[in-house]
Design a protein around this motif. Structure first.
Motif, PDB file in Angstrom:
ATOM      1  N   THR A  32       1.073  -1.228  -0.167  1.00 16.41           N
ATOM      2  CA  THR A  32      -0.068   0.228   0.111  1.00 16.41           C
ATOM      3  C   THR A  32       0.662   1.093  -0.105  1.00 16.41           C
ATOM      4  OG1 THR A  32       0.329   0.254   2.214  1.00 16.41           O
ATOM      5  CG2 THR A  32      -1.826  -0.998   1.452  1.00 16.41           C
ATOM      6  N   ALA A  33       0.856   2.198  -0.096  1.00 18.95           N
ATOM      7  CA  ALA A  33       1.028   3.248  -0.289  1.00 18.95           C
ATOM      8  C   ALA A  33       1.623   3.863   0.558  1.00 18.95           C
ATOM      9  CB  ALA A  33      -0.391   4.764  -0.322  1.00 18.95           C
ATOM     10  N   SER A  34       1.420   3.356   2.651  1.00 22.56           N
ATOM     11  CA  SER A  34       1.756   3.076   3.876  1.00 22.56           C
ATOM     12  C   SER A  34       3.024   2.431   3.849  1.00 22.56           C
ATOM     13  CB  SER A  34       1.370   2.955   4.966  1.00 22.56           C
ATOM     14  OG  SER A  34       0.416   2.296   5.151  1.00 22.56           O
ATOM     15  N   GLY A  35       3.449   1.258   3.306  1.00 25.55           N
ATOM     16  CA  GLY A  35       4.710   0.367   3.132  1.00 25.55           C
ATOM     17  C   GLY A  35       3.633  -0.956   3.705  1.00 25.55           C
ATOM     18  N   LEU A  40      11.713 -10.685   3.013  1.00 23.90           N
ATOM     19  CA  LEU A  40      11.255  -9.846   2.723  1.00 23.90           C
ATOM     20  C   LEU A  40      11.788  -8.470   2.682  1.00 23.90           C
ATOM     21  CD1 LEU A  40       7.035 -10.876   4.294  1.00 23.90           C
ATOM     22  CD2 LEU A  40       7.806  -9.876   1.678  1.00 23.90           C
ATOM     23  N   ARG A  41      12.561  -8.568   3.935  1.00 26.01           N
ATOM     24  CA  ARG A  41      13.154  -7.917   4.225  1.00 26.01           C
ATOM     25  C   ARG A  41      14.397  -7.430   3.752  1.00 26.01           C
ATOM     26  NH1 ARG A  41      11.142  -9.078   9.719  1.00 26.01           N
ATOM     27  NH2 ARG A  41      11.987 -11.358  10.004  1.00 26.01           N
ATOM     28  N   VAL A  42      15.435  -8.467   3.412  1.00 23.76           N
ATOM     29  CA  VAL A  42      16.148  -8.858   2.691  1.00 23.76           C
ATOM     30  C   VAL A  42      15.681  -7.804   0.666  1.00 23.76           C
ATOM     31  CG1 VAL A  42      17.692  -9.954   1.087  1.00 23.76           C
ATOM     32  CG2 VAL A  42      17.655 -10.287   3.612  1.00 23.76           C
ATOM     33  N   ALA A  43      14.917  -8.288   0.094  1.00 24.65           N
ATOM     34  CA  ALA A  43      14.353  -7.573  -0.845  1.00 24.65           C
ATOM     35  C   ALA A  43      14.147  -6.264  -0.813  1.00 24.65           C
ATOM     36  CB  ALA A  43      13.055  -8.422  -1.231  1.00 24.65           C
ATOM     37  N   CYS A  44      13.621  -5.666   0.477  1.00 25.44           N
ATOM     38  CA  CYS A  44      13.208  -4.081   0.840  1.00 25.44           C
ATOM     39  C   CYS A  44      14.992  -3.439   1.038  1.00 25.44           C
ATOM     40  CB  CYS A  44      12.740  -4.184   2.010  1.00 25.44           C
ATOM     41  SG  CYS A  44      11.359  -4.343   1.715  1.00 25.44           S
ATOM     42  N   LEU A  45      15.161  -4.187   1.913  1.00 25.29           N
ATOM     43  CA  LEU A  45      17.239  -3.645   1.646  1.00 25.29           C
ATOM     44  C   LEU A  45      18.126  -3.692   0.498  1.00 25.29           C
ATOM     45  CD1 LEU A  45      19.621  -3.267   3.420  1.00 25.29           C
ATOM     46  CD2 LEU A  45      20.056  -5.706   3.677  1.00 25.29           C
ATOM     47  N   ARG A  46      17.386  -4.785  -0.458  1.00 28.09           N
ATOM     48  CA  ARG A  46      18.664  -4.033  -1.407  1.00 28.09           C
ATOM     49  C   ARG A  46      18.014  -2.807  -2.291  1.00 28.09           C
ATOM     50  NH1 ARG A  46      18.822  -2.923  -7.151  1.00 28.09           N
ATOM     51  NH2 ARG A  46      18.892  -4.497  -8.371  1.00 28.09           N
ATOM     52  N   PHE A  47      17.088  -2.857  -2.574  1.00 27.22           N
ATOM     53  CA  PHE A  47      16.309  -1.390  -3.417  1.00 27.22           C
ATOM     54  C   PHE A  47      16.249  -0.540  -2.441  1.00 27.22           C
ATOM     55  CE2 PHE A  47      14.665  -4.923  -5.855  1.00 27.22           C
ATOM     56  CZ  PHE A  47      14.782  -4.872  -6.901  1.00 27.22           C
ATOM     57  N   LEU A  69      18.985   0.094  -0.803  1.00 25.76           N
ATOM     58  CA  LEU A  69      20.275   0.317  -0.990  1.00 25.76           C
ATOM     59  C   LEU A  69      20.540   1.169  -2.626  1.00 25.76           C
ATOM     60  CD1 LEU A  69      22.036  -2.586   1.123  1.00 25.76           C
ATOM     61  CD2 LEU A  69      22.001  -0.066   1.549  1.00 25.76           C
ATOM     62  N   SER A  70      20.010   0.512  -3.234  1.00 24.45           N
ATOM     63  CA  SER A  70      20.454   0.909  -5.029  1.00 24.45           C
ATOM     64  C   SER A  70      19.619   1.783  -4.638  1.00 24.45           C
ATOM     65  CB  SER A  70      19.878  -0.045  -5.572  1.00 24.45           C
ATOM     66  OG  SER A  70      18.641  -0.741  -5.140  1.00 24.45           O
ATOM     67  N   ARG A  71      18.741   2.616  -3.842  1.00 27.68           N
ATOM     68  CA  ARG A  71      18.068   3.875  -4.693  1.00 27.68           C
ATOM     69  C   ARG A  71      18.542   4.441  -4.003  1.00 27.68           C
ATOM     70  NH1 ARG A  71      11.360   3.918  -4.894  1.00 27.68           N
ATOM     71  NH2 ARG A  71      11.435   1.604  -6.421  1.00 27.68           N
ATOM     72  N   LEU A  72      19.117   4.258  -2.755  1.00 26.26           N
ATOM     73  CA  LEU A  72      20.493   5.547  -2.128  1.00 26.26           C
ATOM     74  C   LEU A  72      22.101   6.208  -2.709  1.00 26.26           C
ATOM     75  CD1 LEU A  72      20.383   4.053   1.256  1.00 26.26           C
ATOM     76  CD2 LEU A  72      19.860   6.374   0.974  1.00 26.26           C
ATOM     77  N   ILE A  73      22.031   4.431  -3.544  1.00 25.91           N
ATOM     78  CA  ILE A  73      22.918   5.175  -4.653  1.00 25.91           C
ATOM     79  C   ILE A  73      22.555   6.282  -5.443  1.00 25.91           C
ATOM     80  CG2 ILE A  73      24.688   4.586  -5.950  1.00 25.91           C
ATOM     81  CD1 ILE A  73      24.872   1.504  -4.408  1.00 25.91           C
ATOM     82  N   GLU A  84      10.683   5.321   0.130  1.00 26.98           N
ATOM     83  CA  GLU A  84       9.468   4.191  -0.544  1.00 26.98           C
ATOM     84  C   GLU A  84       9.870   2.205   0.587  1.00 26.98           C
ATOM     85  OE1 GLU A  84       7.186   2.970  -3.643  1.00 26.98           O
ATOM     86  OE2 GLU A  84       8.667   3.245  -3.801  1.00 26.98           O
ATOM     87  N   PHE A  85      11.408   2.175   0.114  1.00 24.97           N
ATOM     88  CA  PHE A  85      11.587   1.238   0.634  1.00 24.97           C
ATOM     89  C   PHE A  85      12.363   1.266   1.919  1.00 24.97           C
ATOM     90  CE2 PHE A  85      11.643  -0.373  -4.107  1.00 24.97           C
ATOM     91  CZ  PHE A  85      10.619  -1.516  -2.974  1.00 24.97           C
ATOM     92  N   GLN A  86      12.258   2.257   2.543  1.00 26.36           N
ATOM     93  CA  GLN A  86      13.331   2.486   3.965  1.00 26.36           C
ATOM     94  C   GLN A  86      11.736   2.355   4.870  1.00 26.36           C
ATOM     95  OE1 GLN A  86      14.384   6.082   5.293  1.00 26.36           O
ATOM     96  NE2 GLN A  86      13.793   5.652   7.615  1.00 26.36           N
ATOM     97  N   ARG A  87      10.362   2.663   4.098  1.00 28.65           N
ATOM     98  CA  ARG A  87       8.620   2.727   4.716  1.00 28.65           C
ATOM     99  C   ARG A  87       8.768   1.240   4.785  1.00 28.65           C
ATOM    100  NH1 ARG A  87       8.076   7.700   1.871  1.00 28.65           N
ATOM    101  NH2 ARG A  87       6.670   6.222   0.425  1.00 28.65           N
ATOM    102  N   ARG A  88       8.664   0.377   3.596  1.00 25.27           N
ATOM    103  CA  ARG A  88       8.581  -1.090   3.086  1.00 25.27           C
ATOM    104  C   ARG A  88       9.851  -1.586   4.328  1.00 25.27           C
ATOM    105  NH1 ARG A  88       7.615  -1.413  -2.921  1.00 25.27           N
ATOM    106  NH2 ARG A  88       5.564   0.488  -3.158  1.00 25.27           N
ATOM    107  N   LEU A  89      10.540  -1.207   4.605  1.00 23.35           N
ATOM    108  CA  LEU A  89      11.651  -2.458   5.918  1.00 23.35           C
ATOM    109  C   LEU A  89      11.098  -2.188   6.921  1.00 23.35           C
ATOM    110  CD1 LEU A  89      13.733  -4.075   5.296  1.00 23.35           C
ATOM    111  CD2 LEU A  89      15.062  -1.869   5.978  1.00 23.35           C
ATOM    112  N   GLN A  90      10.549  -0.645   6.970  1.00 25.89           N
ATOM    113  CA  GLN A  90      10.186  -0.796   8.584  1.00 25.89           C
ATOM    114  C   GLN A  90       9.161  -1.515   8.748  1.00 25.89           C
ATOM    115  OE1 GLN A  90       9.554   3.495   8.310  1.00 25.89           O
ATOM    116  NE2 GLN A  90      11.623   4.052   9.494  1.00 25.89           N
TER     117      GLN A  90
END
Length: 316
Positions: free
Chosen positions: A232-235, A267-274, A276-280, A297-303
């Motif tokens: 969802t929009a909230s992650g 699920l958490r690892v997949a969030c972490l990957r994106f 990091l790549s977006r931070l780069i 967006e992926f920080q919220r999803r990881l949370q």
């Protein structure tokens, strides 16, 4: 518009001539995508997509070409490299590796429903089933080891309140690294986001952009897909969409007990990957008009994935 390398009409016409597909009618840059330069190309013979590969080693592209040919032969709705009249599939344009592929019908879905997710799950299972018995070995340049090495570097640029989430995620990945790699494997798309699938009406008509494809744990591919198609929009994960995708996948390839146990971690690892790549990407100089996606967006999803209540169905 995500076009890193501009192409002049005259050089494009010279590039296209060996294919024997007729006169160039029109070409336009494609807005979607964040890593390669893509163009819609209209020729007298039909509609095509031209990709200039901006990242990665040239020899890796032979893996992509071979994988797409295999998936195309298996009946999956994927593009494939068109050969010139002399048999060349991987060529060069504007000093970049270049592929010409047929343009698939359909359009991207920005607001998916459960039926869309059901088709995503079935297609992903078909992809895995068509390669798991004879995997084309290819290591991702943004895989688990990359995350463990890149994470501490990105931590140097984060705000203090973001650091605990990143450190805990890296610690979990390091702890579960061997167990993840021991999960059932196949070839993966590894980037199955909404902008990499096409729907023609209610039906899935195309799976595109295999430039992150690799070999690895099938569950990782499922996690990447769920994190995008079912968020969802909230992650948070939408229950009906998540159950539709996972149920459709499991109807073709049942999950194992080991996969069920590691599902929240993946699920958490997949969030972490994106994340990091977006931070780069946001810290690198970007060409004018290049679309850079928001890492938060992926920080919220990881949370949100710190607690996972939606489990895998039909685990054996």
């Amino acid at each position: 518009m995500s076009v890193f390398t501009l192409v002049e009409r005259a050089e494009l016409e010279a590039f296209l001539a060996p294919y024997g597909l007729g006169r160039l009618l029109e070409f336009n840059g494609i807005a979607e995508g964040t890593e390669n330069s893509n163009f819609f190309v209209s020729l007298e013979a039909g509609e095509y997509v031209l990709t200039l590969v901006e990242r990665g080693r040239r020899r890796d592209l032979f893996f992509v070409v071979e994988l797409l040919q295999r998936l195309h032969a298996a009946g999956l709705p994927v593009p494939y490299a068109i050969a010139t009249q002399s048999g060349e599939t991987l060529r060069e344009l504007a000093e970049k590796p270049a592929l010409l592929q047929p343009r698939l019908p359909g359009k991207h879905i920005s607001r998916p429903n459960a039926q869309h997710c059901r088709e995503v799950g079935q297609l992903l299972a078909r992809l895995h089933l068509s390669t798991r018995e004879q995997i084309l070995e290819h290591q991702s340049d943004r895989g688990l080891d990359w995350m463990l090495s890149e994470g501490p570097l990105q931590a140097l640029q984060l705000h203090d309140e973001q650091l605990p989430l990143l450190r805990d995620s890296l610690a979990e990945l390091a702890e579960q690294h061997a167990h993840i790699l021991a999960l059932p494997r196949a070839n993966l798309h590894a980037d199955l986001f909404r902008d990499n699938l096409l729907f023609d009406g209610p039906h899935l008509s195309g799976l595109i952009d295999f430039h992150n494809a690799c070999a690895g744990p099938m569950l990782y591919d499922v996690a990447i897909s769920v994190n995008d198609w079912c968020s969802t929009a909230s992650g948070r994960l939408d229950g009906s969409r998540t159950r539709a995708l996972l149920g459709a996948y499991a109807s073709l390839r049942p999950f194992t007990a080991a996969e069920a146990h590691l599902w929240p971690t993946l699920l958490r690892v997949a969030c972490l990957r994106f994340w990091l790549s977006r931070l780069i990407a946001i810290h690198q100089p970007a060409a004018t008009g290049v679309h850079i996606k928001d890492p938060t967006e992926f920080q919220r999803r990881l949370q949100q994935r710190q607690q996972v209540s939606l489990q895998l169905p039909f685990a054996l």
